[in-house]
Design an enzyme around this catalytic site. Structure first.
Site, PDB file in Angstrom:
ATOM      1  CG  HIS A 108      -0.152  -0.070   2.503  1.00 56.08           C
ATOM      2  ND1 HIS A 108       0.397   1.171   3.018  1.00 56.08           N
ATOM      3  CD2 HIS A 108       0.271  -1.005   3.231  1.00 56.08           C
ATOM      4  CE1 HIS A 108       1.033   0.845   4.030  1.00 56.08           C
ATOM      5  NE2 HIS A 108       1.213  -0.490   4.278  1.00 56.08           N
ATOM      6  CD  GLU A 210       1.908  -5.918   7.841  1.00 58.47           C
ATOM      7  OE1 GLU A 210       2.312  -7.181   7.722  1.00 58.47           O
ATOM      8  OE2 GLU A 210       2.672  -5.261   7.290  1.00 58.47           O
TER       9      GLU A 210
END
Ligand code: NAG
Ligand code: NAG
Ligand code: NAG
Length: 342
Positions: A108, A210
């Site tokens: 990201h 994550e």
């Protein structure tokens, strides 16, 4: 999916469970994993990065100042057609014993927790601020992209545009996205100008998220929030309405995250007729994928992406590895009475 129906069903079922077995301790990660790790199902038990096409694999390439924008790291003597033909050639040669896919692993763009992490000392961040949703000025719970992050992804999107239209780069056939807001935004900003993001049915998968726990930046919103803000996504089977994977007091071990990365590859390699895959994820999870496939260590900065050809081999029953490393509970932040101290 009709989330209102789903919620009703969910509430009903949780009531029934609460009434019948009140003492059960739910071990949600294991529940998800056991669904993804079905006994008796054949998968590839080994994954390997095979390559002579990308500069990122060479030990001599410096990852600290590498620009992915130029050709995404494709070696000068090669074209994207070479890469695709090689993947096809290998697939034809090895039949069902080995399979090859080209992956684009994207991190990201810069998000608010990245900014906050820089602003505080590592001790302040690790032992105090990462556990809060924000500091009153900025918020980093399920962190959104900053304008810098959006700019990074707009540049990446332009680079894709140029690679696709001038260099004949392949467009991914399957897209996987971590359910966190910053990766969903990154996916949308990268691809909405290039493909029909509804038709491409990008899949939101928990396995791609994550490291679980402690930091609120990696805690996700509920499914109706995701559905409302990113209506083009499909949810993976078994995706729960609320975030049941994030826990407040422990950071997932790397060992466990590597296991998750292997399960994610198992999921993707099941779809054997697709050879070009995009995953929009995070530095931690991507480093686990690279670890599992034996790729050299490659640190992705925010908004960067790494292409890699992965070979799946040794089809069979993947045995769950021994997961014996403790999850980190921030011992270094606590005093002898287990209270947080700064
Ligand atoms: C990256 O840094 C190394 C030295 O640390 C230097 O030799 C190299 O030219 C740099 N590469 C780029 C693309 O700036
Ligand atoms: C919150 O963190 C940001 C760092 O990005 C900083 O600029 C801001 O001053 C902080 N706010 C407070 C109230 O400390
Ligand atoms: C889902 O999340 C949104 C945004 O955080 C919240 O407003 C909404 O109440 C939540 N829905 C349920 C059923 O918890």
């Amino acid at each position: 999916m009709k989330w209102d129906l789903f919620i009703l069903a969910f509430l009903f079922i949780s009531q029934v469970i609460a009434i019948s077995i009140p003492q059960t301790v739910f071990r949600i990660p294991e529940e998800i994993e056991s669904k993804k790790h079905k006994k008796g199902k054949k998968v590839f038990t080994k994954y390997k990065s095979i390559d002579s096409y990308f500069k990122q694999l060479k030990e001599s390439t410096d990852d600290s100042n590498f620009s992915i924008i130029d050709d995404f790291g494709l070696e000068d003597q090669h074209t994207w057609n070479d890469v695709i033909e090689e993947v096809q050639r290998l697939n034809n040669k090895h039949g069902h014993k080995k399979q090859y896919k080209l992956f684009f692993l994207a991190r990201h763009g810069e998000a608010w927790h990245n900014v906050a992490e820089e602003y505080y000392s590592s001790k302040e961040w690790n032992c105090e601020w990462q556990m809060k949703d924000g500091n009153g000025t900025i918020e980093w719970f399920d962190a959104k992209l900053t304008s810098t992050g959006e700019g990074q992804i707009e540049r990446l999107s332009k680079a894709w545009d140029s690679q696709i239209h001038h260099n004949n780069a392949p467009i991914p056939q399957l897209y996987y996205i971590s359910p966190l807001t910053r990766t969903l935004q990154t996916f949308e900003l990268t691809w909405s100008n290039l493909i029909n993001i509804y038709d491409s049915k990008p899949k939101v998968v928990e396995l791609a998220r994550e490291t679980y726990g402690i930091g609120t930046e990696s805690k996700r919103h509920n499914a109706s929030y995701i559905d409302f803000n990113f209506p083009f996504v499909k949810f993976d089977t078994g995706f729960t309405f609320n975030d049941d994977l994030w826990i407040p007091d422990k950071h997932e071990s790397h060992q466990h995250r590597n296991y998750r990365a292997h399960l994610l590859l198992n999921e993707i390699f099941k779809k054997d007729d697709n050879t070009v895959i995009s995953i929009t994820s995070h530095s931690g999870l991507i480093s686990s994928i690279l670890k599992v496939i034996g790729h050299r260590k490659w640190e992705l900065k925010t908004g960067q992406m790494v292409p890699v050809i992965i070979e799946g081999s040794k089809p069979g029953h993947y045995r769950k590895p021994t997961l014996d490393r403790p999850w980190n509970d921030l011992k270094e932040c606590k005093d002898s009475s287990n209270e947080y101290v700064l």
